[in-house]
Write a protein that holds these residues in place. Structure first.
Motif, PDB file in Angstrom:
ATOM      1  N   ALA A 180      -2.372   1.354  -4.392  1.00 26.55           N
ATOM      2  CA  ALA A 180      -1.624   0.105  -4.720  1.00 26.55           C
ATOM      3  C   ALA A 180      -0.192   0.801  -4.993  1.00 26.55           C
ATOM      4  O   ALA A 180      -0.264   1.672  -5.663  1.00 26.55           O
ATOM      5  N   ALA A 181       0.888   0.124  -4.363  1.00 22.93           N
ATOM      6  CA  ALA A 181       2.211   0.748  -4.718  1.00 22.93           C
ATOM      7  C   ALA A 181       2.663   0.398  -6.201  1.00 22.93           C
ATOM      8  O   ALA A 181       3.517   0.837  -6.682  1.00 22.93           O
ATOM      9  N   GLN A 182       2.182  -0.738  -6.801  1.00 22.70           N
ATOM     10  CA  GLN A 182       2.537  -1.390  -8.083  1.00 22.70           C
ATOM     11  C   GLN A 182       1.110  -0.940  -8.804  1.00 22.70           C
ATOM     12  O   GLN A 182       0.490  -2.212  -9.040  1.00 22.70           O
ATOM     13  N   PRO A 183       0.807   0.158  -9.365  1.00 21.93           N
ATOM     14  CA  PRO A 183      -0.285   0.205 -10.175  1.00 21.93           C
ATOM     15  C   PRO A 183      -0.591  -0.834 -11.186  1.00 21.93           C
ATOM     16  O   PRO A 183      -1.524  -1.014 -11.488  1.00 21.93           O
TER      17      PRO A 183
ATOM     18  N   GLY B 181       0.769  -1.170   0.036  1.00 21.92           N
ATOM     19  CA  GLY B 181       0.211  -0.239  -0.209  1.00 21.92           C
ATOM     20  C   GLY B 181       0.894   1.240   0.031  1.00 21.92           C
ATOM     21  O   GLY B 181       1.861   1.291   0.508  1.00 21.92           O
ATOM     22  N   LEU B 182       0.338   2.378  -0.573  1.00 18.48           N
ATOM     23  CA  LEU B 182       1.193   3.501  -0.721  1.00 18.48           C
ATOM     24  C   LEU B 182       0.364   4.864  -0.088  1.00 18.48           C
ATOM     25  O   LEU B 182      -1.087   4.835  -0.744  1.00 18.48           O
ATOM     26  N   LEU B 183       0.729   5.256   0.985  1.00 17.91           N
ATOM     27  CA  LEU B 183       0.179   6.603   1.332  1.00 17.91           C
ATOM     28  C   LEU B 183       0.551   7.673   0.410  1.00 17.91           C
ATOM     29  O   LEU B 183       1.767   7.908   0.177  1.00 17.91           O
TER      30      LEU B 183
ATOM     31  N   ILE C  61       4.745   7.361   1.740  1.00 22.48           N
ATOM     32  CA  ILE C  61       5.189   6.083   2.375  1.00 22.48           C
ATOM     33  C   ILE C  61       4.566   4.944   1.637  1.00 22.48           C
ATOM     34  O   ILE C  61       3.602   4.863   1.396  1.00 22.48           O
ATOM     35  N   ASN C  62       5.626   4.189   1.191  1.00 14.10           N
ATOM     36  CA  ASN C  62       5.465   2.859   0.390  1.00 14.10           C
ATOM     37  C   ASN C  62       5.500   1.541   1.348  1.00 14.10           C
ATOM     38  O   ASN C  62       6.905   1.312   1.597  1.00 14.10           O
ATOM     39  N   ALA C  63       4.517   1.073   1.824  1.00  8.73           N
ATOM     40  CA  ALA C  63       4.748  -0.125   2.718  1.00  8.73           C
ATOM     41  C   ALA C  63       5.185  -1.345   2.258  1.00  8.73           C
ATOM     42  O   ALA C  63       4.660  -1.771   1.271  1.00  8.73           O
ATOM     43  N   THR C  64       6.433  -1.936   2.517  1.00  6.27           N
ATOM     44  CA  THR C  64       6.959  -2.976   1.657  1.00  6.27           C
ATOM     45  C   THR C  64       6.562  -4.216   2.396  1.00  6.27           C
ATOM     46  O   THR C  64       6.818  -5.345   1.979  1.00  6.27           O
ATOM     47  N   SER C  65       5.946  -3.902   3.628  1.00  2.00           N
ATOM     48  CA  SER C  65       5.389  -5.255   4.358  1.00  2.00           C
ATOM     49  C   SER C  65       4.118  -4.540   5.086  1.00  2.00           C
ATOM     50  O   SER C  65       4.092  -3.219   5.064  1.00  2.00           O
TER      51      SER C  65
ATOM     52  N   ALA D  71       9.079  -0.191   5.413  1.00  6.17           N
ATOM     53  CA  ALA D  71       8.427   1.008   4.440  1.00  6.17           C
ATOM     54  C   ALA D  71       9.700   1.580   3.904  1.00  6.17           C
ATOM     55  O   ALA D  71      10.605   1.750   4.473  1.00  6.17           O
ATOM     56  N   ASN D  72       9.182   2.167   2.407  1.00  5.26           N
ATOM     57  CA  ASN D  72      10.056   3.011   1.726  1.00  5.26           C
ATOM     58  C   ASN D  72       9.346   4.497   2.205  1.00  5.26           C
ATOM     59  O   ASN D  72       8.285   4.631   1.892  1.00  5.26           O
ATOM     60  N   ILE D  73      10.358   5.392   2.451  1.00  5.44           N
ATOM     61  CA  ILE D  73       9.652   6.814   2.606  1.00  5.44           C
ATOM     62  C   ILE D  73      10.490   7.860   1.537  1.00  5.44           C
ATOM     63  O   ILE D  73      11.839   7.680   1.477  1.00  5.44           O
TER      64      ILE D  73
HETATM   65  C1  LIG Z   1       7.254   0.318  -3.473  1.00  3.25           C
HETATM   66  O1  LIG Z   1       8.401  -0.612  -3.163  1.00  3.25           O
HETATM   67  C2  LIG Z   1       8.413  -1.644  -3.568  1.00  3.25           C
HETATM   68  C3  LIG Z   1       9.517  -2.811  -2.992  1.00  3.25           C
HETATM   69  O2  LIG Z   1      10.773  -1.685  -3.037  1.00  3.25           O
HETATM   70  C4  LIG Z   1       8.878  -1.493  -5.180  1.00  3.25           C
HETATM   71  O3  LIG Z   1       8.722  -2.623  -5.960  1.00  3.25           O
HETATM   72  C5  LIG Z   1       7.556  -0.623  -5.638  1.00  3.25           C
HETATM   73  O4  LIG Z   1       8.001  -0.133  -7.027  1.00  3.25           O
HETATM   74  C6  LIG Z   1       7.569   0.646  -4.839  1.00  3.25           C
HETATM   75  N1  LIG Z   1       6.360   1.416  -5.244  1.00  3.25           N
HETATM   76  C7  LIG Z   1       6.438   2.673  -5.279  1.00  3.25           C
HETATM   77  C8  LIG Z   1       5.147   3.483  -5.926  1.00  3.25           C
HETATM   78  O5  LIG Z   1       7.258   3.338  -5.020  1.00  3.25           O
END
Ligand SMILES: *[C@@H]1O[C@H](CO)[C@@H](O)[C@H](O)[C@H]1NC(C)=O
Length: 570
Positions: A549-552, A422-424, A485-489, A443-445
């Protein structure tokens, strides 16, 4: 004869020079050792001798090397040159040409000078290397100690290998190893995050009045009664706390489950029980010191082997007069005697028997039925509906507008769950500085900064700060800085919003609360290269809000379930 004289002189000088080199090299060892004796303490003498040993050892090694190859560590090129010269020398030897020999000697002398120069350089380099090694050893030791500390906890956290330089570049990210231990024993620990206001970075200067404290304790333990010269805003991350707050004529006890917050006004004496049988308690406190910006003290009522009771600071006269007893009796009862060390607790977190836990729990239940009790009640961060939610996440907020005590502190509190992937959506806080504390997950921020306004520059480039967040990490989102914020878990975090009153969260994408979509088409037309219509379409394209979704792309394909695709292949 005349022409010969300078040649002999030169040869003599060369000889003397080489002798003096070997003379000064050799005694430097004993001289070095001698100078060590003048050092003040044993540790320094040892260090000095070690240094001398190194010097002489190096000297010997170099001498050995000199026997084989006249140059210390020649580079490949130099070596080739040398071999070439040697061949020439041999050839000339056969010819026995004195002039040639003279030239060669001169070359040798030059070489010798160079060699000495190089030796000096080498020595300097060696010394630098030594320093570096020492530094590395020190760091390694620290890391090791850190790991050792972690391993004492059953939930071993892996060293995530953050190099300090990496985080130093990002003044907003405080990885969990930036916490300093305040106290610690086998029952738990209390740690404080380094100050936000660092000499290396003034980005967070306005947070200098705030500190983040983490507390962990094992099942059936008690953090001894104390008070502090700081207001605390406490949040339970995991486990269960039984908090006991006392003030004249009043004592209140509350159970706090994860996601519960409690304000502890400065000076309130309190003690914290972990009543659980097999769950660790984890608590985070925002501290707002009273006396000094960013600095506060804990005053413990009783003495332990680690910490003296503040009562013990008073003179015997004052104590005798105050308690109307002999000092020996007071001391025996309150402070314990040297000879009765075992009567004193080891540290400020102590173990409790089942029986004591039961008694304290009973008291807690009866006190919770009181009507006129402690003004500051605990509150559930999820008591009202999330302000943003969909199937990818939930965002709870308790604002000063909802809670008068938070109004005093001018702080809001967030409790946020984001599902994996999920992506905030990108947004910024209009006026709050957000201190985010990761409770669970990763998460990746991404945070976007604009350079400070300086004199007319060519072009102001914005800067992106990224960080991989994981459990116990702290990240600061300054006011107005856009963030995503991109939740990777599956992710759960808490946040303290400083300067919270009337803060507005402005989203930059999505259907709702999107600040950009309020700008009229006519302005888009002149602001962006695309046509007003195209810009509008793009801005409003995203149907969802807040969490997406973080991977649209994948998501669109997922309209057809994977199983049916696989089924079609068979
Ligand atoms: C979110 O993180 C995942 C794992 O690192 C990555 O594959 C994905 O592209 C990222 N999505 C965004 C929107 O940054």
């Amino acid at each position: 004869m005349r022409s010969r004289f300078p040649l002999f002189l030169v040869l003599g000088i060369v000889f003397l020079a080489s002798v003096s080199v070997s003379l000064t090299e050799k005694p430097s060892r004993s001289k070095c050792v001698q100078t060590c004796e003048s050092e003040k303490d044993a540790a320094r003498v040892e260090k000095c001798q070690l240094r001398c040993k190194h010097v002489s050892e190096r000297g010997e090694k170099e001498e050995e090397e000199k026997k084989v190859i006249p140059e210390p560590h020649p580079s490949h090129e130099e070596k080739e040159e040398h071999e070439h010269e040697e061949e020439q020398w041999k050839g000339r030897q056969r010819r026995e040409d004195p002039e040639e020999r003279e030239r060669v000697r001169q070359r040798e002398r030059k070489k010798e000078e160079e060699m000495r120069e190089r030796e000096k350089e080498e020595e300097m380099r060696e010394r630098e290397k030594e320093e570096e090694m020492k530094e590395r050893e020190r760091k390694k030791g620290e890391k090791y100690r850190r790991r050792e500390k972690k391993e004492k906890w059953e939930e071993v956290e892996e060293d995530r290998g953050y190099s300090d330089s990496q985080t130093q570049n990002n003044p907003f990210h405080f990885s969990s190893n930036r916490f300093h231990t305040l106290f610690k024993n086998q029952h738990g620990h209390m740690r404080v995050l380094q100050s936000f206001d660092q000499p290396s970075s003034t980005q967070l200067q306005n947070l200098q009045d705030y500190r983040v404290v983490e507390f962990k304790s094992r099942p059936h333990t008690l953090l001894l009664p104390h008070h502090a010269n700081a207001d605390f805003l406490l949040v339970v991350l995991s486990g269960r706390a039984l908090i006991n707050l006392v003030e004249p004529g009043n004592r209140d006890s509350y159970y706090l489950d994860p996601g519960y917050a409690q304000i502890i006004p400065a000076g309130t004496t309190f003690y914290l029980v972990n009543p659980e049988r097999n769950k660790n308690l984890r608590v985070i406190k925002l501290a707002i010191p009273v006396n000094k910006p960013g600095k506060f003290e804990n005053f413990f009522l009783s003495s332990t082997q680690e910490q003296q009771s503040y009562l013990q600071g008073f003179s015997e006269d004052i104590l005798e007069a105050s308690f109307d007893s002999k000092f020996e009796d007071i001391s025996k009862v309150l402070f314990g005697e040297e000879t009765l060390r075992q009567r004193q607790q080891e540290g400020v977190i102590v173990e409790l028997s089942n029986e004591k836990i039961r008694e304290l729990s009973r008291r807690a239940e009866s006190s919770s039925r009181k009507i006129n009790s402690f003004e500051y009640k605990p509150f559930d961060l999820r008591s009202s509906h999330p302000i943003y939610s969909n199937k990818l996440g939930a965002f709870y907020e308790t604002t000063p507008e909802k809670n008068p005590h938070l109004q005093e502190l001018n702080i809001f509190l967030n409790y946020v769950d984001i599902n994996k992937e999920g992506l905030l959506l990108p947004h910024y806080n209009s006026k709050a500085i957000v201190i985010l504390v990761v409770n669970e997950g990763e998460a990746n921020i991404e945070l976007v900064a604009v350079p400070e306004q300086q004199q007319q520059q060519k072009r102001q480039e914005v800067q992106r700060y990224t960080a991989e967040l994981s459990k116990d990490d702290v990240f600061v989102i300054p006011a107005a800085y856009p963030v995503a914020i991109n939740a990777t878990s599956n992710l759960n975090f808490f946040a303290f919003g400083i300067n919270a009153e009337n803060n507005q969260r402005n989203f930059l994408a999505g259907e709702k609360d999107n600040v950009i979509s309020e700008i009229p088409r006519q302005v888009f037309e002149v602001a962006f290269p695309g046509s007003g219509e195209d810009v509008e379409k793009l801005i409003k394209k995203k149907r969802e809000s807040y969490f997406v979704a973080a991977q649209p792309q994948q998501k669109e394909e997922n309209h057809i379930p994977l199983s049916s695709i696989l089924g079609a292949l068979h």
